[in-house]
Design a protein around this motif. Sequence first.
Motif, mmCIF file in Angstrom:
data_model
loop_
_atom_site.group_PDB
_atom_site.id
_atom_site.type_symbol
_atom_site.label_atom_id
_atom_site.label_comp_id
_atom_site.label_asym_id
_atom_site.label_seq_id
_atom_site.Cartn_x
_atom_site.Cartn_y
_atom_site.Cartn_z
ATOM 1 N N ARG A 267 0.822 -1.207 0.000
ATOM 2 C CA ARG A 267 0.000 0.000 0.000
ATOM 3 C C ARG A 267 0.862 1.267 0.000
ATOM 4 N NH1 ARG A 267 -5.465 -1.111 1.254
ATOM 5 N NH2 ARG A 267 -5.811 1.110 0.944
ATOM 6 N N SER A 268 2.013 1.190 -0.656
ATOM 7 C CA SER A 268 2.915 2.334 -0.824
ATOM 8 C C SER A 268 3.386 2.905 0.522
ATOM 9 C CB SER A 268 2.261 3.392 -1.711
ATOM 10 O OG SER A 268 2.106 2.885 -3.026
ATOM 11 N N ILE A 269 3.436 4.235 0.659
ATOM 12 C CA ILE A 269 4.088 4.854 1.817
ATOM 13 C C ILE A 269 3.077 5.680 2.614
ATOM 14 C CG2 ILE A 269 5.935 6.410 2.584
ATOM 15 C CD1 ILE A 269 7.398 5.768 -0.040
ATOM 16 N N TYR A 270 3.131 5.541 3.934
ATOM 17 C CA TYR A 270 2.276 6.309 4.834
ATOM 18 C C TYR A 270 3.133 7.232 5.695
ATOM 19 C CZ TYR A 270 -1.682 3.262 3.734
ATOM 20 O OH TYR A 270 -2.690 2.591 3.094
ATOM 21 N N GLN A 271 2.531 8.376 6.094
ATOM 22 C CA GLN A 271 3.255 9.375 6.876
ATOM 23 C C GLN A 271 2.366 9.899 7.991
ATOM 24 O OE1 GLN A 271 2.231 12.878 6.489
ATOM 25 N NE2 GLN A 271 3.631 13.551 8.093
ATOM 26 N N THR A 272 2.985 10.214 9.135
ATOM 27 C CA THR A 272 2.284 10.904 10.212
ATOM 28 C C THR A 272 3.259 11.804 10.955
ATOM 29 O OG1 THR A 272 0.679 10.607 12.000
ATOM 30 C CG2 THR A 272 2.658 9.233 12.096
#
Length: 945
Positions: free
Chosen positions: A804-809
């Motif tokens: 699911r590709s890249i996540y950021q927080t």
Amino acid sequence: MLKYICYFIFGASVLANAQQPSTSSQTIKDALNKKEQLTKTSLVKNVAFTNIGPTVMSGRVTDLAVNPDNPIEFYVGYASGGVWHTINNGTTFTPILDSSETQNVGDLAVDWKSKTIWVGTGENNASRSSYAGIGVLKSTDNGKTWQHMGLRDSHHIGRILINPNNPDEVVIGVTGHLYSANQERGIYKTTDGGNTWSQKLFVDDMSGIIDVQTNPNNFNLMFASSWTKDRKAWNFDGNGNNSGIYKSTDAGDTWTKVSIENSGFPTGQGVGRIGLAVYDDNIVYAVHDSQFRRPSEEKKEPSNVLSKDDFKTMTTDEFLKLDDKKLNGYLKMNGFQEKYRAENVKQMVRSGNVKPIDLASYLEDANSMLFDTPVIGTEVYKSTDGGVTWKKTHDDYLDDIYYSYGYYFGHIYVAPNNADHIYIYGVPIVKSKDGGKTYTSISAENVHADHHALWINPKNPNHLINGNDGGVNITYDDGENWIKNNSPAVGQFYAINVDNEKPYNVYGGLQDNGVWKGTFGAPENKEWHQTGQYPWESIMGGDGMQIQIDNRNHNVVYTGYQFGNYYRLNLETEEFTYIQPKHELGESPYRFNWQTPILLSPHNQDILYLGGNKLMRSMNQGTDFTAISGDLTNGGKKGNVAYGTLSAISESPFQFGLIYTGSDDGLIHVTNDGGGNWRNISNTLPKDLWVSRVVASQHKKERVYATLNGYRWDDFKVYAYMSDDMGKTWKDISANIPTSPVNVIREDSENENILYLGTDNGAYVSFNNGTSWEAFSNGLPNVAVHDIVIQPEAKHLLLGTHGRSIYQTDLTPLQQMSDSMKSKNTTLFNVNDARHSSRWGNAWSKWFDTFEPKTDVTFYSNVSEEKTMRIYSEKGALVNQVKINADKGFNYTAYDLTVTEKGRKALLKENTSIDINKAKNGKYYVPKGKYTIQIGDEKTTFEVK
């Protein structure tokens, strides 16, 4: 404490002597329930993750389900990216599996009359990252909810067939475990919508069903293919005696093997993966990945050019008589280092340090078997009598379709209107219009290689929908021209990294989609269709691997593709320099992992470490390498996959030369003198597991973390450890993490008590060095997390997922976690200032949405309760208040910068020189000034400028 350490060491030693067993389905079920409960009570359940893409390269498709009456509606199953739904011919997609316990998909089937969706979880392609599933899922509300329908120990599912006249009757081909034997494989059938299942065909505990097909007009007639395979970390046998074809004439209740002696279809040990296509009751096609050896080729005419094979039988005397020019031609043509030229190589042979065969071995590596094995490969067979007899459709070898990995493909399709029109899926797509005698490619420049799923429109056979390693393509002219439909963020990242630019850049290596770079904050939308510039750019092909960026010059990047093929890139000058270390002549070839680890020294950015089976060090940016260790593995194993390789490297930021390595066969070593001496520090840890990470602490010199991964044994236990004495003793920090293999652990950049960890089923954070863990979930599905990085200046956490590709927080509030925070009812974090605008509450025209501002408010609550957020003017007037249902943990809300009627009057009374007029949306907004936000006894200020 000593008693605890001794007990741990004893326990670990007992474990070390036993091979890790595969994890039971009951353990997995319990773990999924545990994660669900952990998510509900997590202190970080409100920490929102944003998917930042990229999307254009997409990810591996495993299956398609298309509405035959309305083909602009279809579902796409991605190997580890879930199921996505489109109702506009792939212009946009919506993920519908996100509420389930997995994103790993093997097969899809839809009953279009009732809109019932079946998902067989667990990819069936048997690759090194084909993740196990959790059984069969069913939805009757387009994925809003999912029911678990059983077969929990199936792991991988090959095919689902639904009776078009009775949707409660379903037949499933179960492939079974990938890395271990199991009983729950074969053909299963239900007649009550999945409430109960009956095993109708069982071949053996290493052979599963990879394909099942039925006559589109006769559900009673079915053909199934069994596949005997045995994958290990060091070897893959994708063939066996029990691979074959079976037939049923009673809708899968009973089965008869039809690929028998004298049937015309191959039998025996060399039978590999088989794909099937049924045209009618009589005509059936099978594509076969034949692992039988090709007959020896006729002896070639003598050549004046030396080949690798010449040296394998050459004597020393024959070698010394070789013409220097001829020998130098061989050495130069095959990339031997400059120091190896005819005169000095002959001297090395005279002295006995090198043998002639070493000039052949020098060109080989641990992966050469994958490409040098002379097998028959792709074959197509046809039956015209319902599977009684079979005949190969072509005379010549079908080269360049499967190459050396036919186990990854295995699909054949027949057009519904013409029995002679067939399609084979492999690296390219090829079609035949004469029943398989001749073939042409219909691949194109905008169609990715490696193909896995095809739908042929029964009403218009020139309309094809194709699923491959690079997403979805559609054609309306039988492959002459293709449309690319890649809007879902389903990238399968192996590794990610960031640089220190402003704004910073994100880098990532993906499965079969190379290495990409994109600026953080670049919009992931369709705007680039207008501008012509997608915000991410490809900087390397192949299977993209690890990335290191020179912190002095972000244009200097080290990256590459599988098995240690690394380059030094200068993105400004577009220079590419190949830097894979080469063993010395006479030495055994180095072994390189699929994902070879690299590391730039934190002490000197000219120093690059690269792991083979030895640790290599370059002092000049990869131009030259020196081995600074012996073999840091158990020595490898005989097989066709590189094994006994380094999988992790870490150097302490406190001391140059304090280096840790981890190997794919379970060893962890440390040196504190730059490779002069090495010490094995893994003797008390479980044996034979993949060291997915070893991480030297950035907060304490003596501290080190290690994670082990049992995925390649079908062992899904959590293995996570911490040591405060450079690995002399280890503490288990797996704590309450639900069962799932661990891929990565990362320290927080500021708070030494905070750790982040990624598993094959999600991500976690610990605020107490691994004593307990909290589950992330907001915006983040249950997907494999392969890598975690922190951009320290931006205080951003990025998760590289394999599906699911890249996540950021934003980490800012989490990094402030402390014991005092836990003891206070409420902790309110800083609120950003806002800039006043006349646009607030207004729109440019009636055709545009109203612009409604907000400022984010974040707080921590040590109890779940209703709270009131009050906003005061600088002089103490209450301008607004909002009720909040706070959860225990981190909470995120927003103040919309509006004021109440009462608050407006108070502000006007405080300052008679201002006006507060109603905006077009009927709301009043705060004027410029300083304001206080209060929740409970906690206060913070912000300014509207």
